[in-house]
Design a protein around this motif. Structure first.
Motif, PDB file in Angstrom:
ATOM      1  N   MET A  83       0.813  -1.210   0.000  1.00 53.38           N
ATOM      2  CA  MET A  83       0.000   0.000   0.000  1.00 53.38           C
ATOM      3  C   MET A  83       0.852   1.268   0.000  1.00 53.38           C
ATOM      4  O   MET A  83       0.573   2.228  -0.725  1.00 53.38           O
ATOM      5  N   HIS A  84       1.907   1.278   0.783  1.00 49.37           N
ATOM      6  CA  HIS A  84       2.741   2.479   0.908  1.00 49.37           C
ATOM      7  C   HIS A  84       3.618   2.681  -0.325  1.00 49.37           C
ATOM      8  O   HIS A  84       3.814   3.818  -0.773  1.00 49.37           O
ATOM      9  N   VAL A  85       4.126   1.583  -0.880  1.00 51.91           N
ATOM     10  CA  VAL A  85       4.938   1.688  -2.094  1.00 51.91           C
ATOM     11  C   VAL A  85       4.077   2.151  -3.262  1.00 51.91           C
ATOM     12  O   VAL A  85       4.476   3.021  -4.050  1.00 51.91           O
ATOM     13  N   ALA A  86       2.871   1.558  -3.391  1.00 49.41           N
ATOM     14  CA  ALA A  86       1.970   1.915  -4.488  1.00 49.41           C
ATOM     15  C   ALA A  86       1.597   3.393  -4.427  1.00 49.41           C
ATOM     16  O   ALA A  86       1.597   4.096  -5.447  1.00 49.41           O
ATOM     17  N   THR A  87       1.280   3.869  -3.229  1.00 43.26           N
ATOM     18  CA  THR A  87       0.924   5.285  -3.072  1.00 43.26           C
ATOM     19  C   THR A  87       2.129   6.185  -3.314  1.00 43.26           C
ATOM     20  O   THR A  87       2.022   7.228  -3.963  1.00 43.26           O
ATOM     21  N   GLY A  88       3.281   5.770  -2.812  1.00 42.44           N
ATOM     22  CA  GLY A  88       4.491   6.556  -3.004  1.00 42.44           C
ATOM     23  C   GLY A  88       4.832   6.724  -4.476  1.00 42.44           C
ATOM     24  O   GLY A  88       5.281   7.801  -4.902  1.00 42.44           O
ATOM     25  N   LEU A  89       4.621   5.674  -5.266  1.00 42.15           N
ATOM     26  CA  LEU A  89       4.889   5.751  -6.698  1.00 42.15           C
ATOM     27  C   LEU A  89       3.967   6.770  -7.367  1.00 42.15           C
ATOM     28  O   LEU A  89       4.411   7.557  -8.217  1.00 42.15           O
ATOM     29  N   VAL A  90       2.701   6.756  -6.994  1.00 38.68           N
ATOM     30  CA  VAL A  90       1.743   7.715  -7.551  1.00 38.68           C
ATOM     31  C   VAL A  90       2.167   9.143  -7.220  1.00 38.68           C
ATOM     32  O   VAL A  90       2.218  10.016  -8.102  1.00 38.68           O
ATOM     33  N   VAL A  91       2.486   9.388  -5.968  1.00 47.54           N
ATOM     34  CA  VAL A  91       2.895  10.727  -5.527  1.00 47.54           C
ATOM     35  C   VAL A  91       4.162  11.168  -6.262  1.00 47.54           C
ATOM     36  O   VAL A  91       4.285  12.336  -6.681  1.00 47.54           O
ATOM     37  N   LEU A  92       5.080  10.246  -6.446  1.00 49.53           N
ATOM     38  CA  LEU A  92       6.338  10.564  -7.136  1.00 49.53           C
ATOM     39  C   LEU A  92       6.093  10.967  -8.588  1.00 49.53           C
ATOM     40  O   LEU A  92       6.663  11.956  -9.080  1.00 49.53           O
ATOM     41  N   LEU A  93       5.225  10.236  -9.287  1.00 46.28           N
ATOM     42  CA  LEU A  93       4.942  10.552 -10.687  1.00 46.28           C
ATOM     43  C   LEU A  93       4.193  11.880 -10.818  1.00 46.28           C
ATOM     44  O   LEU A  93       4.437  12.654 -11.746  1.00 46.28           O
ATOM     45  N   VAL A  94       3.277  12.140  -9.892  1.00 48.68           N
ATOM     46  CA  VAL A  94       2.565  13.417  -9.903  1.00 48.68           C
ATOM     47  C   VAL A  94       3.561  14.566  -9.703  1.00 48.68           C
ATOM     48  O   VAL A  94       3.492  15.587 -10.396  1.00 48.68           O
ATOM     49  N   ALA A  95       4.483  14.387  -8.770  1.00 43.57           N
ATOM     50  CA  ALA A  95       5.513  15.408  -8.535  1.00 43.57           C
ATOM     51  C   ALA A  95       6.355  15.630  -9.788  1.00 43.57           C
ATOM     52  O   ALA A  95       6.724  16.769 -10.110  1.00 43.57           O
ATOM     53  N   MET A  96       6.644  14.544 -10.514  1.00 46.31           N
ATOM     54  CA  MET A  96       7.433  14.672 -11.742  1.00 46.31           C
ATOM     55  C   MET A  96       6.700  15.542 -12.758  1.00 46.31           C
ATOM     56  O   MET A  96       7.289  16.433 -13.385  1.00 46.31           O
ATOM     57  N   PHE A  97       5.406  15.298 -12.948  1.00 44.51           N
ATOM     58  CA  PHE A  97       4.620  16.087 -13.894  1.00 44.51           C
ATOM     59  C   PHE A  97       4.622  17.568 -13.509  1.00 44.51           C
ATOM     60  O   PHE A  97       4.695  18.442 -14.377  1.00 44.51           O
ATOM     61  N   LEU A  98       4.532  17.852 -12.205  1.00 43.76           N
ATOM     62  CA  LEU A  98       4.356  19.228 -11.760  1.00 43.76           C
ATOM     63  C   LEU A  98       5.656  20.005 -11.614  1.00 43.76           C
ATOM     64  O   LEU A  98       5.672  21.232 -11.760  1.00 43.76           O
ATOM     65  N   PHE A  99       6.759  19.293 -11.322  1.00 41.95           N
ATOM     66  CA  PHE A  99       8.017  19.999 -11.035  1.00 41.95           C
ATOM     67  C   PHE A  99       9.037  19.920 -12.163  1.00 41.95           C
ATOM     68  O   PHE A  99       9.811  20.859 -12.349  1.00 41.95           O
ATOM     69  N   VAL A 100       9.053  18.833 -12.918  1.00 37.24           N
ATOM     70  CA  VAL A 100      10.081  18.677 -13.952  1.00 37.24           C
ATOM     71  C   VAL A 100       9.873  19.670 -15.082  1.00 37.24           C
ATOM     72  O   VAL A 100      10.810  20.287 -15.581  1.00 37.24           O
ATOM     73  N   ASN A 101       8.608  19.824 -15.514  1.00 33.96           N
ATOM     74  CA  ASN A 101       8.314  20.755 -16.608  1.00 33.96           C
ATOM     75  C   ASN A 101       7.058  21.566 -16.276  1.00 33.96           C
ATOM     76  O   ASN A 101       5.957  21.233 -16.715  1.00 33.96           O
ATOM     77  N   PRO A 102       7.206  22.609 -15.471  1.00 36.02           N
ATOM     78  CA  PRO A 102       6.037  23.389 -15.032  1.00 36.02           C
ATOM     79  C   PRO A 102       5.227  23.978 -16.180  1.00 36.02           C
ATOM     80  O   PRO A 102       4.006  24.098 -16.077  1.00 36.02           O
TER      81      PRO A 102
END
Length: 567
Positions: free
Chosen positions: A447-466
């Protein structure tokens, strides 16, 4: 056109549809109030928990609404109010509400499993795998876009940020009171709802303005809020549903009801005359100078107010696991979507006093959310409310819509990832693995790994190329409508296989498939971002494979039925 008359006529149409078309669907599906639901047969007090229908309606409505029924109609108002109203009313009644109700019914009849698992019953494991990948990709886009919008709202309206954080703490207290200390829902509501509205005053008195508190600029403040929201999403996905997600959505639903009630009453009293043209043409220019066509822009942009694939993920991801009785399927799913249609019409009336030219100018400097809040606050002045307080309240209510969609989408993305990881493992009726799960699979499906992966990918979309992140809405909208088409495709095959009236889903599916596929193609052709182009290609590829697989299954079912008839 008088805005009050338009709102009343559309509301009357929705009310009639609930009893007429909603009742027809209930009979065609064979809803059985005596049949035990998964919330009882599979109760685990984490995800499977029977909920009071009022609580569940609040959770479901708050989760599905998001900013879609507000942003979509206002952005589509470039074409005039006529086309937008027609799509919201007809689309909501015959496509969107039917889509939500049938999806919830299918999930309840399949042990509360997600729509991805239901796909397996008609398309096999390859179909389920493709569908889950598509769903998971779409949910990442949902989380990213709505997180961006919430963070962008918190910066210019810091009082909204304070109240939103206080709401989270209140939700936890409400969840503990009802589920651990066994307080009845009614007295708990009478205590906590007034406290929630008191938080609005606290927010206005002590706004969490990071630009002043931390001495940073607006862009940095938005990034800080984004990180805070991602942490919140992680907690909302991993904590028991009764502790945070369900009570927060339930309490926030009252905020949303009051917003809609104030807006509705404001329109009745103000009696605004629509200056917005009825029809502006099949092609118009946006505030950014981009030429857009009525097809497919209208049917993609106005999603949650008419039809939205995200609703299928909510209905089959969280709602189906909490529904206490099958007779609640129509009011929760069909009724919830119709109420969203009312909000869509209300959003259109809120900007309807502007001409199309004035609306275009306003959208060049203001967001659709701010325009919506400005319009309704102006109506509320006729009720004797201060404009500034009404404006802040409307912004807060919209932020509440957005946050409920964000936390629900994160939890759904976690569910979907866990299904993907264990798709090849045999399971019993409760979904508990019977075979020994390999350590690696056990790790990545945690559960924690699955959620962490989602949060990480969302952060990538928002921070890598604003800059590319600002175009997420168009991609989300197109992928969202394609998801609705694929869900309707699954429902059509299931109903055909079970000798039910598949025509109620087949015709809407063909329409949604056409507009969404064309929308993604246009996005691929015009986008300058390599990341967005790549994601678009992936979505179209998996959708095409699913459609080809479905066509073969459909033809096979028809041949079988023909052979049975001839025999």
């Amino acid at each position: 056109m008088n805005g009050t008359l338009l709102l009343l006529l559309c509301t009357a149409a929705f009310a009639a549809a609930y009893f007429l078309y909603g009742g027809l669907l209930q009979r065609l599906l064979g809803v059985d109030s005596a049949r035990a639901t998964p919330a009882h047969t599979m109760r685990d007090n984490i995800d499977y928990v029977p909920a009071h229908p009022a609580v569940l309606f609040g959770h479901h409505f708050a989760s599905i609404a998001g900013a879609g029924p507000i942003v979509g109609p206002i952005m589509a108002a470039y074409f005039g109010w006529g086309a937008v109203v027609a799509w919201i009313v007809l689309g909501c009644i015959f496509i969107g509400a039917a889509h939500d109700m049938i999806t919830l019914y299918l999930s309840v009849r399949h042990q509360g499993k997600s729509i991805g698992s239901i796909v397996e019953t008609v398309l096999g494991k390859p179909g389920r795998l493709l569908f889950l990948i598509f769903c998971w990709s779409t949910l990442i886009l949902v989380c990213a876009e709505f997180t961006r919008q919430v963070a962008a709202t918190f910066v210019p309206h810091p009082e909204v940020a304070t109240a939103s954080l206080l709401f989270i703490a209140l939700a936890v207290c409400f969840g503990m009171a009802v589920n651990r200390f066994h307080m009845k829902v009614l007295p708990a509501t009478l205590i906590f709802v007034p406290l929630m509205f008191a938080c609005i005053w606290v927010g206005m008195a002590f706004p969490a303005d990071l630009t002043k508190i931390e001495g940073v600029d607006a862009a940095c403040a938005q990034n800080i809020w984004t990180i805070i929201l991602l942490v919140y999403c992680y907690l909302a996905s991993t904590l028991p549903v009764w502790l945070l997600l369900q009570p927060r959505d339930y309490l926030n639903s009252y905020l949303l009801y009051v917003m809609m009630a104030l807006g509705f009453l404001g329109v009745l009293v103000a009696r605004p005359v629509l200056s917005l043209e009825v029809f502006q043409g099949f092609e118009v220019k946006t505030a950014q100078g981009v030429t857009i066509g009525l097809f497919p822009f209208l049917f993609i942009t106005v999603a949650c107010g008419a039809c939205s694939g995200f609703h299928a993920l909510v209905a089959s991801g969280t709602t189906a696991k909490q529904i206490d009785n099958e007779r609640h399927i129509r009011p929760v799913a069909y009724g919830g979507m119709l109420l969203e249609g009312v909000l869509g019409i209300l959003s259109l009336v809120a900007v309807g006093t502007l001409t199309c030219a004035a609306l275009t100018d306003k959208l060049g400097t203001m967001t659709p959310v701010s325009l919506f809040s400005e319009g309704l606050a102006g109506f509320c002045v006729k009720l004797g409310l201060p404009y500034e307080a009404a404006f802040s309240f409307m912004c807060l209510a919209v932020a509440a819509f957005l946050m409920t969609s964000v936390d629900t989408a994160t939890r759904l993305a976690r569910f979907t990832w866990q299904e993907l990881c264990t798709i090849r493992i045999n399971t019993d009726a409760k979904g508990v693995p019977l075979e020994k799960v390999p350590p690696f699979v056990r790790c990545i499906s945690n559960m924690h790994v699955a959620t962490g992966l989602v949060v990480l990918l969302v952060a990538m979309f928002l921070f890598v190329n604003p800059e590319a992140a600002k175009s997420l809405w168009n991609m989300f909208a197109s992928a969202n409508q394609l998801l609705a088409a694929l869900t309707l495709l699954t429902a059509s095959l299931w109903m055909l296989k079970n000798h039910k009236a598949y025509w109620v889903t087949l015709a809407p599916m063909l329409f949604m498939l056409t507009v969404s596929s064309y929308g993604l193609y246009q996005l691929f052709r015009t986008s300058s971002s390599g990341l967005l182009k790549s994601v678009t290609c992936i979505l179209l590829f998996f959708a095409a494979l699913l459609i080809l697989l479905a066509i073969t299954k459909f033809l096979a079912h028809k041949r079988t039925q023909t052979a049975e008839t001839n025999a």
